[in-house]
Write a protein that holds these residues in place. Structure first.
Motif, short mmCIF file in Angstrom:
data_model
loop_
_atom_site.label_atom_id
_atom_site.label_comp_id
_atom_site.label_asym_id
_atom_site.label_seq_id
_atom_site.Cartn_x
_atom_site.Cartn_y
_atom_site.Cartn_z
N PHE A 107 0.82 -1.20 0.00
CA PHE A 107 0.00 0.00 0.00
C PHE A 107 0.86 1.26 0.00
O PHE A 107 0.55 2.25 -0.69
CB PHE A 107 -0.93 -0.01 1.21
N MET A 108 1.97 1.25 0.74
CA MET A 108 2.84 2.42 0.78
C MET A 108 3.49 2.68 -0.58
O MET A 108 3.83 3.83 -0.91
CB MET A 108 3.90 2.25 1.87
N LEU A 109 3.68 1.65 -1.39
CA LEU A 109 4.20 1.85 -2.74
C LEU A 109 3.24 2.68 -3.60
O LEU A 109 3.66 3.30 -4.57
CB LEU A 109 4.43 0.49 -3.42
N GLY A 236 15.06 1.29 2.07
CA GLY A 236 14.51 1.11 0.73
C GLY A 236 13.42 2.11 0.43
O GLY A 236 13.39 2.72 -0.66
N TYR A 237 12.52 2.35 1.37
CA TYR A 237 11.44 3.31 1.15
C TYR A 237 11.94 4.75 1.23
O TYR A 237 11.37 5.64 0.59
CB TYR A 237 10.30 3.07 2.14
N LEU A 238 12.98 4.99 2.00
CA LEU A 238 13.59 6.32 2.00
C LEU A 238 14.10 6.66 0.60
O LEU A 238 13.86 7.75 0.08
CB LEU A 238 14.75 6.37 3.01
N HIS A 239 14.79 5.72 -0.02
CA HIS A 239 15.29 5.93 -1.37
C HIS A 239 14.13 6.05 -2.37
O HIS A 239 14.16 6.90 -3.27
CB HIS A 239 16.21 4.79 -1.78
N TYR A 240 13.12 5.23 -2.19
CA TYR A 240 11.96 5.24 -3.09
C TYR A 240 11.27 6.61 -3.07
O TYR A 240 11.01 7.20 -4.12
CB TYR A 240 10.99 4.15 -2.65
N PHE A 241 11.00 7.14 -1.88
CA PHE A 241 10.32 8.43 -1.80
C PHE A 241 11.23 9.59 -2.19
O PHE A 241 10.76 10.62 -2.66
CB PHE A 241 9.77 8.64 -0.38
N SER A 242 12.53 9.41 -2.01
CA SER A 242 13.45 10.47 -2.44
C SER A 242 13.48 10.61 -3.96
O SER A 242 13.75 11.69 -4.48
CB SER A 242 14.86 10.18 -1.91
N LEU A 243 13.19 9.53 -4.68
CA LEU A 243 13.13 9.61 -6.14
C LEU A 243 12.02 10.52 -6.61
O LEU A 243 12.11 11.12 -7.69
CB LEU A 243 12.93 8.20 -6.73
N PHE A 244 10.96 10.65 -5.81
CA PHE A 244 9.85 11.53 -6.15
C PHE A 244 10.01 12.92 -5.56
O PHE A 244 9.17 13.79 -5.77
CB PHE A 244 8.53 10.91 -5.66
N GLY A 245 11.06 13.13 -4.78
CA GLY A 245 11.30 14.44 -4.20
C GLY A 245 10.58 14.70 -2.90
O GLY A 245 10.53 15.83 -2.43
N TYR A 246 10.01 13.67 -2.27
CA TYR A 246 9.27 13.87 -1.03
C TYR A 246 10.19 14.02 0.17
O TYR A 246 9.91 14.78 1.09
CB TYR A 246 8.32 12.69 -0.78
N MET A 253 19.54 10.55 8.61
CA MET A 253 18.28 9.82 8.54
C MET A 253 18.54 8.31 8.55
O MET A 253 17.78 7.55 9.16
CB MET A 253 17.52 10.23 7.29
N VAL A 254 19.60 7.87 7.90
CA VAL A 254 19.94 6.45 7.89
C VAL A 254 20.22 5.96 9.31
O VAL A 254 19.68 4.92 9.74
CB VAL A 254 21.16 6.18 6.98
N PHE A 255 21.02 6.70 10.06
CA PHE A 255 21.32 6.31 11.44
C PHE A 255 20.07 6.42 12.31
O PHE A 255 19.88 5.64 13.25
CB PHE A 255 22.46 7.17 12.00
N GLY A 256 19.21 7.39 12.00
CA GLY A 256 17.96 7.50 12.73
C GLY A 256 17.09 6.28 12.54
O GLY A 256 16.51 5.75 13.50
N PHE A 257 16.99 5.79 11.31
CA PHE A 257 16.20 4.58 11.04
C PHE A 257 16.80 3.37 11.76
O PHE A 257 16.06 2.51 12.24
CB PHE A 257 16.14 4.31 9.53
#
Length: 294
Positions: A107-109, A236-246, A253-257
């Motif tokens: 659903f998040m995709l 994976g979802y961080l990279h996915y949403f970054s592709l859309f500029g969100y 952020m990586v260390f935070g996750f």
């Protein structure tokens, strides 16, 4: 009139030194030219960072289409796992966890299909929100659906849907309506609940021979798998949403996750999660810790 600083580095001094009278006589044309270049650069910058969306022409129509598509995909996934439960393809516990892992992540995709405003967030939240109503009706016995109950419960009791499955649907709804796709908290929340908690159970039952000293129902293998799966899914979802500029990727952020996933795995392994339900304690931990470190 002086040229705007930074538009053409070094140009102002060269023009004044070489031909100041020409600059004065043509200052309006030069300023207009510079302003045009500045606007062009600004437009390019905004076009690079502006979040992408799949339906830009009419946000209302686009969001309705996105809602129909996302709802159809989620429903298809549920039907798939209902069929596997009916046919006994997997044992009931594994089938339940496959539902747990896949529904939220798939659903998040679909989130990039919605518009960027609150309208898109609310319409997206309606899909898991309707599932809250469904869990209530099934759990209270007001609606009978044996396939759904079998695919989502541990022991086939419809009252089980008033706990874990209801908390699960509420968590996805909260992530949509409150945090949405611009917040890393939404990513950590869903990834640790779906990927982390789901993988922990599957790995723990198969390879969890060495139990934790403070909880004999949990294993080292399950807890390590949960932290790793939640963290990797979050990246994976961080990279996915970054592709859309969100969201903008960063080492912070990586260390935070990583910290959120470790905290969620630790809480999930504690006996309190068995008493309350890890579908409640894991999301709460992800939100609280994520608010501090993300």
């Amino acid at each position: 009139m002086a040229l705007p600083a930074g538009v053409f580095p070094g140009l102002k001094s060269n023009l004044y030194s070489s031909n100041s009278s020409l600059l004065l006589s043509n200052k309006k044309g030069v300023n207009r030219f510079n302003l045009g270049i500045y606007k062009l650069k600004t437009r390019r910058l905004h076009s690079e960072v502006r979040p992408k969306a799949m339906f830009l022409e009419n946000p209302v129509t686009g969001d309705l289409i996105a809602t129909a598509l996302s709802g159809g995909i989620a429903l298809s996934m549920l039907r798939l796992w209902e069929e596997t439960a009916k046919r006994g393809v997997f044992d009931q516990k594994t089938n339940r966890k496959l539902v747990h892992i896949s529904i939220g992540l798939v659903f998040m995709l679909c989130w990039p299909m919605f518009s960027s405003g609150r309208q898109g967030a609310i319409l997206a939240a309606l899909i898991p929100g309707l599932n809250i109503i469904k869990m209530l009706l099934l759990g209270l016995g007001l609606w009978k659906d044996d396939a759904t109950v079998k695919s989502m419960s541990r022991f086939g009791d419809h009252r089980e849907l008033l706990k874990g499955p209801l908390y699960y649907a509420f968590t996805i709804t909260l992530a949509c309506a409150v945090y949405w796709r611009y917040s890393p908290i939404a990513i950590g929340l869903i990834c640790n609940l779906c990927a982390g908690d789901g993988i922990a159970d599957i790995v723990g039952r198969r390879f969890g021979k060495q139990k934790l000293p403070y909880n004999k129902n949990k294993s080292f293998a399950g807890s390590i798998a949960m932290a790793a799966a939640g963290f990797l899914a979050s990246i994976g979802y961080l990279h996915y949403f970054s592709l859309f500029g969100y969201i903008q990727e960063s080492s912070h952020m990586v260390f935070g996750f990583l910290f959120v996933s470790l905290a969620a795995a630790l809480v999930e392994s504690h006996p309190i999660s068995t008493e309350l339900d890890d579908n409640l304690t894991v999301p709460l931990t992800s939100v609280l810790v994520g608010s501090l470190v993300l």
